[in-house]
Design a protein around this motif. Structure first.
Motif, PDB file in Angstrom:
ATOM      1  N   THR A  61      42.850  39.638  55.609  1.00 12.65           N
ATOM      2  CA  THR A  61      42.876  39.090  54.130  1.00 12.65           C
ATOM      3  C   THR A  61      42.682  37.574  54.365  1.00 12.65           C
ATOM      4  O   THR A  61      42.576  37.055  55.324  1.00 12.65           O
ATOM      5  CB  THR A  61      44.381  39.543  53.567  1.00 12.65           C
ATOM      6  OG1 THR A  61      44.493  38.975  52.228  1.00 12.65           O
ATOM      7  CG2 THR A  61      45.466  38.974  54.303  1.00 12.65           C
ATOM      8  N   GLN A  67      50.038  34.510  46.772  1.00 14.23           N
ATOM      9  CA  GLN A  67      50.326  35.887  46.198  1.00 14.23           C
ATOM     10  C   GLN A  67      49.106  36.758  45.887  1.00 14.23           C
ATOM     11  O   GLN A  67      49.377  38.105  45.815  1.00 14.23           O
ATOM     12  CB  GLN A  67      51.122  35.604  44.842  1.00 14.23           C
ATOM     13  CG  GLN A  67      52.539  35.118  45.054  1.00 14.23           C
ATOM     14  CD  GLN A  67      53.054  34.669  43.722  1.00 14.23           C
ATOM     15  OE1 GLN A  67      52.482  33.942  42.909  1.00 14.23           O
ATOM     16  NE2 GLN A  67      54.290  34.888  43.634  1.00 14.23           N
ATOM     17  N   TYR A  68      47.995  35.953  45.912  1.00  9.56           N
ATOM     18  CA  TYR A  68      46.744  36.802  45.511  1.00  9.56           C
ATOM     19  C   TYR A  68      46.419  37.880  46.325  1.00  9.56           C
ATOM     20  O   TYR A  68      46.399  38.999  46.215  1.00  9.56           O
ATOM     21  CB  TYR A  68      45.645  35.790  45.383  1.00  9.56           C
ATOM     22  CG  TYR A  68      44.430  36.773  45.369  1.00  9.56           C
ATOM     23  CD1 TYR A  68      43.592  37.039  43.993  1.00  9.56           C
ATOM     24  CD2 TYR A  68      43.556  36.831  46.438  1.00  9.56           C
ATOM     25  CE1 TYR A  68      42.521  37.719  44.115  1.00  9.56           C
ATOM     26  CE2 TYR A  68      42.221  37.433  46.195  1.00  9.56           C
ATOM     27  CZ  TYR A  68      41.853  37.700  45.214  1.00  9.56           C
ATOM     28  OH  TYR A  68      40.549  38.559  45.110  1.00  9.56           O
ATOM     29  N   GLU A  94      49.447  40.956  47.029  1.00  6.96           N
ATOM     30  CA  GLU A  94      49.452  41.720  46.030  1.00  6.96           C
ATOM     31  C   GLU A  94      48.384  42.823  46.410  1.00  6.96           C
ATOM     32  O   GLU A  94      48.689  43.995  45.960  1.00  6.96           O
ATOM     33  CB  GLU A  94      49.216  41.105  44.577  1.00  6.96           C
ATOM     34  CG  GLU A  94      50.420  40.549  43.877  1.00  6.96           C
ATOM     35  CD  GLU A  94      51.627  41.527  44.015  1.00  6.96           C
ATOM     36  OE1 GLU A  94      51.414  42.464  43.076  1.00  6.96           O
ATOM     37  OE2 GLU A  94      52.552  41.058  44.496  1.00  6.96           O
ATOM     38  N   ASP A 152      36.520  41.543  46.327  1.00 11.18           N
ATOM     39  CA  ASP A 152      36.127  40.424  45.653  1.00 11.18           C
ATOM     40  C   ASP A 152      35.653  39.600  46.695  1.00 11.18           C
ATOM     41  O   ASP A 152      36.140  38.382  47.265  1.00 11.18           O
ATOM     42  CB  ASP A 152      37.668  39.566  45.284  1.00 11.18           C
ATOM     43  CG  ASP A 152      37.387  38.191  44.474  1.00 11.18           C
ATOM     44  OD1 ASP A 152      36.342  38.088  44.091  1.00 11.18           O
ATOM     45  OD2 ASP A 152      38.327  37.803  44.425  1.00 11.18           O
ATOM     46  N   GLY A 212      41.483  30.073  37.846  1.00  9.51           N
ATOM     47  CA  GLY A 212      42.641  30.926  38.708  1.00  9.51           C
ATOM     48  C   GLY A 212      44.065  30.278  38.378  1.00  9.51           C
ATOM     49  O   GLY A 212      44.239  29.212  37.570  1.00  9.51           O
ATOM     50  N   ASP A 213      44.850  31.085  38.619  1.00 11.06           N
ATOM     51  CA  ASP A 213      46.479  30.772  38.058  1.00 11.06           C
ATOM     52  C   ASP A 213      46.835  29.507  38.999  1.00 11.06           C
ATOM     53  O   ASP A 213      47.376  28.764  38.361  1.00 11.06           O
ATOM     54  CB  ASP A 213      47.061  31.927  38.203  1.00 11.06           C
ATOM     55  CG  ASP A 213      47.222  33.059  37.170  1.00 11.06           C
ATOM     56  OD1 ASP A 213      46.399  32.757  36.258  1.00 11.06           O
ATOM     57  OD2 ASP A 213      47.785  33.918  37.557  1.00 11.06           O
ATOM     58  N   ASP A 262      44.186  35.611  36.806  1.00 10.16           N
ATOM     59  CA  ASP A 262      44.701  36.430  38.073  1.00 10.16           C
ATOM     60  C   ASP A 262      45.773  37.173  37.672  1.00 10.16           C
ATOM     61  O   ASP A 262      46.066  38.315  37.719  1.00 10.16           O
ATOM     62  CB  ASP A 262      45.095  35.399  39.128  1.00 10.16           C
ATOM     63  CG  ASP A 262      43.927  34.689  39.788  1.00 10.16           C
ATOM     64  OD1 ASP A 262      43.132  35.448  40.122  1.00 10.16           O
ATOM     65  OD2 ASP A 262      44.092  33.765  40.459  1.00 10.16           O
ATOM     66  N   LEU A 299      49.048  36.256  38.696  1.00  8.69           N
ATOM     67  CA  LEU A 299      49.994  36.468  39.859  1.00  8.69           C
ATOM     68  C   LEU A 299      51.295  36.532  39.450  1.00  8.69           C
ATOM     69  O   LEU A 299      51.790  36.282  38.285  1.00  8.69           O
ATOM     70  CB  LEU A 299      49.706  35.235  40.758  1.00  8.69           C
ATOM     71  CG  LEU A 299      48.384  34.655  41.242  1.00  8.69           C
ATOM     72  CD1 LEU A 299      48.495  33.274  41.884  1.00  8.69           C
ATOM     73  CD2 LEU A 299      48.070  35.927  42.070  1.00  8.69           C
ATOM     74  N   ARG A 352      44.557  38.969  33.444  1.00  6.28           N
ATOM     75  CA  ARG A 352      44.999  39.792  34.336  1.00  6.28           C
ATOM     76  C   ARG A 352      43.840  40.277  35.121  1.00  6.28           C
ATOM     77  O   ARG A 352      42.940  41.093  34.434  1.00  6.28           O
ATOM     78  CB  ARG A 352      46.143  40.760  33.999  1.00  6.28           C
ATOM     79  CG  ARG A 352      46.354  41.784  34.870  1.00  6.28           C
ATOM     80  CD  ARG A 352      47.427  42.833  34.485  1.00  6.28           C
ATOM     81  NE  ARG A 352      48.692  42.148  34.062  1.00  6.28           N
ATOM     82  CZ  ARG A 352      49.502  42.674  33.281  1.00  6.28           C
ATOM     83  NH1 ARG A 352      49.199  43.941  32.890  1.00  6.28           N
ATOM     84  NH2 ARG A 352      50.807  42.125  33.118  1.00  6.28           N
ATOM     85  N   GLN A 353      43.647  40.179  36.378  1.00  8.55           N
ATOM     86  CA  GLN A 353      42.875  40.997  37.230  1.00  8.55           C
ATOM     87  C   GLN A 353      43.943  41.927  38.108  1.00  8.55           C
ATOM     88  O   GLN A 353      44.768  41.447  38.715  1.00  8.55           O
ATOM     89  CB  GLN A 353      41.955  40.523  38.269  1.00  8.55           C
ATOM     90  CG  GLN A 353      42.690  39.180  38.932  1.00  8.55           C
ATOM     91  CD  GLN A 353      41.523  38.733  39.862  1.00  8.55           C
ATOM     92  OE1 GLN A 353      40.440  39.508  40.220  1.00  8.55           O
ATOM     93  NE2 GLN A 353      41.476  37.627  40.437  1.00  8.55           N
ATOM     94  N   LEU A 394      45.363  43.221  40.801  1.00  8.42           N
ATOM     95  CA  LEU A 394      45.585  42.936  42.054  1.00  8.42           C
ATOM     96  C   LEU A 394      45.975  44.240  43.025  1.00  8.42           C
ATOM     97  O   LEU A 394      45.208  44.727  43.962  1.00  8.42           O
ATOM     98  CB  LEU A 394      46.240  41.754  42.383  1.00  8.42           C
ATOM     99  CG  LEU A 394      45.623  40.444  41.899  1.00  8.42           C
ATOM    100  CD1 LEU A 394      46.672  39.372  42.179  1.00  8.42           C
ATOM    101  CD2 LEU A 394      44.291  40.285  42.328  1.00  8.42           C
TER     102      LEU A 394
END
Length: 365
Positions: free
Chosen positions: A73, A79-80, A83, A152, A251-252, A279, A281, A295-296, A298
């Motif tokens: 990751t 947080q992205y 999650e 992603d 992005g958030d 996002d 988050l 919202r995606q 996650l």
């Protein structure tokens, strides 16, 4: 509830019986710290009632050699990524597999080195969150025949099974929300240019404006990385120089900086300035006012990617190589109709409760 002799009780069934997540069950059954004594009692009691027995041999029969899955990751704090990893962990726990996690920080060299390390028989497959995937890394995955699913990715055309979201449709929907509220001076802070998802989101923004007969000139568009600090600075300059009544963020994290920049410029959010993020988050719902955002899902992205990798490890073909998940506009507290004030004509409005700080948006204190 008793399980029949021919039925193998799963971690997921124990989790449902105990009222906890599969990951919590896995942690308790493997003796890892983190669960309260009450939770441990519930999990162990549920496992005993259901007759749960670990089935490591079944795992090996499915083709796994180690029972470990590598998870790469971006970092271990944002947080992205967390999650998504949480979703991966929940799904792998249901299959009684464990994770070997490492962070790449989107460093192409580190990414390739981690793949090479994991491909030495340490894991059965690998899941990669927002990978760079340079040609050398792709060749390494192919040569080592290491099953891999990406989430992603930086490039959307990689020849690997992947999980993405509807970046274009989501950003069009977020922009349309502001248009429907009556905004016409809408700025855009896009993410890093070499991320294809950033380019696709930007196209969704431009198309929403074009179809509404509006247009944001190049002066109303700026680029930021996905950091609060730079986004605050760029948004402050945008608000000071061009006086938009609303801003769409790629992005958030960019949106968080934009909200605070507006306040530093003396604008009430959403009374005098509206912000839409992308996002959702966890922090988006916790800030005040809560962020309107696209919202995606996650957590679900992580679960789906893990499910795809498990299918590959079981020798089952994937129905789709590219799993694109829908997005959803979540309307909260940072959007409202534009103010009936001189702001839209280029004048600066300062509320009594939020005066500009020196050096920001032309404020003199």
């Amino acid at each position: 509830m008793e399980a029949g002799l021919s039925d193998r009780v799963t971690v997921a069934q124990v989790a449902e019986e105990a009222g906890v997540s599969a990951m919590t069950v896995s942690n308790v059954l493997n003796g890892r710290a983190g669960a309260s004594e009450e939770t441990r009692r519930r999990v162990l009691g549920a496992a005993e009632r259901l007759g749960y027995q670990p089935n490591l041999s079944a795992r090996n029969l499915k083709g796994g050699r180690t029972g470990l899955v590598g998870v790469m990751t971006l970092d271990l704090t944002g947080q992205y990524g967390l999650e998504i990893v949480r979703g991966i962990a929940d799904e792998l726990a249901c299959d009684e597999r464990e994770m070997l996690i490492s962070a790449t920080y989107q460093d192409a060299v580190r990414e390739r080195e981690r793949v090479e390390f994991l491909a030495r028989g340490l894991v059965d497959g690998v899941l990669m969150v927002a990978p760079v995937l340079e040609d050398g890394t792709m060749e390494l995955l192919r040569r080592k025949n290491l099953p891999c699913v990406v989430i992603d990715p930086r490039r959307l055309d990689v020849p690997l099974p992947r999980v993405t979201v509807d970046n274009y449709g989501g950003m069009r929907q977020g922009t349309q929300h502001l248009l429907d509220l009556g905004h016409t001076r809408i700025a855009y802070l896009r993410g890093i240019a070499d991320l294809e998802s950033s380019a696709v989101r930007y196209q969704g923004f431009r198309d929403a404006l074009r179809l509404a007969g509006a247009d944001a000139g190049e002066s109303m568009v700026a680029e930021s990385d996905f950091s609060y600090t730079q986004s605050f600075r760029v948004a402050s300059a945008m608000i000071a120089g061009h006086r938009p009544t609303a801003l769409v963020a790629g992005g958030d994290l960019i949106a968080f900086g934009a909200v605070d920049a507006a306040r530093a410029c003396g604008l009430r959010v959403p009374g005098e300035f509206s912000v839409v993020g992308f996002d959702d988050l966890p922090q988006a719902a916790q800030m005040f006012p809560a962020l309107t955002t696209v919202r995606q899902p996650l957590h679900e992205m992580g679960k789906i990617a893990a499910r795809m990798l498990l299918s590959l490890l079981d020798g089952r073909p994937l129905l789709l190589q590219n799993m694109q998940i829908p997005t959803e506009l979540i309307v909260r507290g940072t959007t409202a109709p534009p103010p009936l004030s001189p702001l839209a004509k280029g004048a600066h409005v300062t509320s009594r409760s939020a005066r500009p700080r020196p050096g920001i948006c032309g404020g003199t204190g």
